[in-house]
Design an enzyme around this catalytic site. Structure first.
Site: not given
Ligand code: UD1
Length: 327
Positions: A116, A140, A144
């Protein structure tokens, strides 16, 4: 080639299985169904119910003789890993060590790891290449990195080959509709947006709109699962042919903001998805974007399905179908 997928009934594993099956490889799926679904398993693959923490079961299945093991059996919710690290140590680290040592014992000398971008932590520069320092921000991501390091030791000490594929944000569904199972209790942005579009939840919370990005919301590199799956096939060929290990990023090389995802989802679904501005989520960097130049150079890999519309529309098709089935 005989390929055994640990965690092969989950969201990413199902797509990886399809990619190997499509070119005629023999595929085994080993899964405890904690988040995967048996209905995701292609009838062309052989299913083995089992847990990577069950050494005897892992050993029994590996004794059938496999050329390549793909390791996708892990918990992946970064936020949860900070609250329940024990759950992540046990499954992600202990389970991986059982799997790796049994692979060594049974002569399965090629291992592909679902790694990841979380191994990098807060970016020091963008786009992130594989030489970027690894300093995970969440437990997490640490699990990895720890598995990668163990694979590197076993490569040195026991002569295995490994490919650590550092995924950025996996998204999308098979564009031909072959995978129809939805992830249960998703925490990632796109499935949450889709659930809001289906009325399965009231709204999407946008975690922060004061980031130093163009529209203030978080920017990520979304890579289509079919592209990720192709990366596994290419990595398997590389390991078998070159007898050498590798660590590569798999990303689309383009950054999309939370707002862009929500807006595109409104346009594609035709639903006025409700979005509510919310505080930042702890540990979320402002922007993560990959360079995949190494994957291109070494594996000849390129993202083909990772544009915004393909990612959203392929996901929406599956959500819509599930919604229609229920009604
Ligand atoms: C995280 C991990 C990534 C992992 C993935 C698997 C980190 C930095 N990243 O990705 O390596 O493979 O999870 O699950 O640890 N967001 C919202 N609202 C929501 C959900 C998300 O605004 O309800 C935003 C988050 O703040 C972020 C983006 O959407 O900016 C993507 O979030 P998400 O899909 O959860 O993935 P990551 O956190 O980037």
């Amino acid at each position: 080639m005989k390929v055994l997928l640990f965690g092969g009934a989950g969201y990413i594993g199902t797509h990886v299985a399809l990619a190997f099956l499509d070119r005629g490889d023999t595929v085994g799926i080993f899964d405890n169904l904690s988040s995967g679904l048996e209905s995701n398993v292609s009838p062309k693959a052989k299913f083995y119910l089992g847990d990577i923490l069950d050494r005897e079961r892992v050993s029994e299945v590996l004794s059938e003789g496999w050329d390549v093991a793909v390791h996708l059996a892990a918990f992946k919710a970064a936020g949860e890993s900070m609250i329940k690290p024990e759950k992540y140590s046990e499954n992600n680290i202990t389970g991986s060590l059982i799997m790796i040592t049994e692979c060594v014992k049974h002569g399965c000398k090629n291992i592909i790891l679902s790694s990841s971008a979380a191994t990098y932590g807060e970016p020091k520069y963008l786009p992130i290449d594989e030489n970027h320092p690894t300093n995970p921000e969440n437990y997490y991501g640490y699990t990895k990195l720890c598995i990668e390091e163990n694979l590197a030791w076993y490569a040195k000490l026991k002569g295995i080959n490994f490919a650590a594929l550092r995924y950025f944000n996996a998204a999308g569904y098979d564009t031909t509709g072959r995978m129809t199972g939805l992830e249960r209790n998703p925490a990632n942005l796109i499935p949450v947006v889709m659930e809001a579009a289906c009325g399965m939840r009231d709204h999407v919370a946008i975690f922060g709109d004061d980031y130093p990005t163009e529209d203030g919301t978080g920017v990520r590199d979304y890579v289509h699962v079919t592209d990720l799956a192709d990366g596994h096939v290419k990595a398997a060929d590389y390991l078998v042919k070159n007898n050498k290990s590798l660590i590569v990023n798999l990303g689309s090389e383009s950054g999309l903001s939370v707002k862009q995802i929500v807006d595109a989802s409104r346009r594609i679904t035709g639903v006025d998805i409700k979005a509510v501005m919310s505080p930042r989520r702890a540990g979320d960097p402002a922007k993560l974007v990959a360079t995949s130049a190494k994957a291109k150079e070494i594996l000849g890999w390129e993202a083909k399905y990772s544009d915004l519309d393909t990612i959203i529309s392929s996901t929406w098709n599956v959500y819509k179908m599930n919604m229609e089935k229920k009604n």
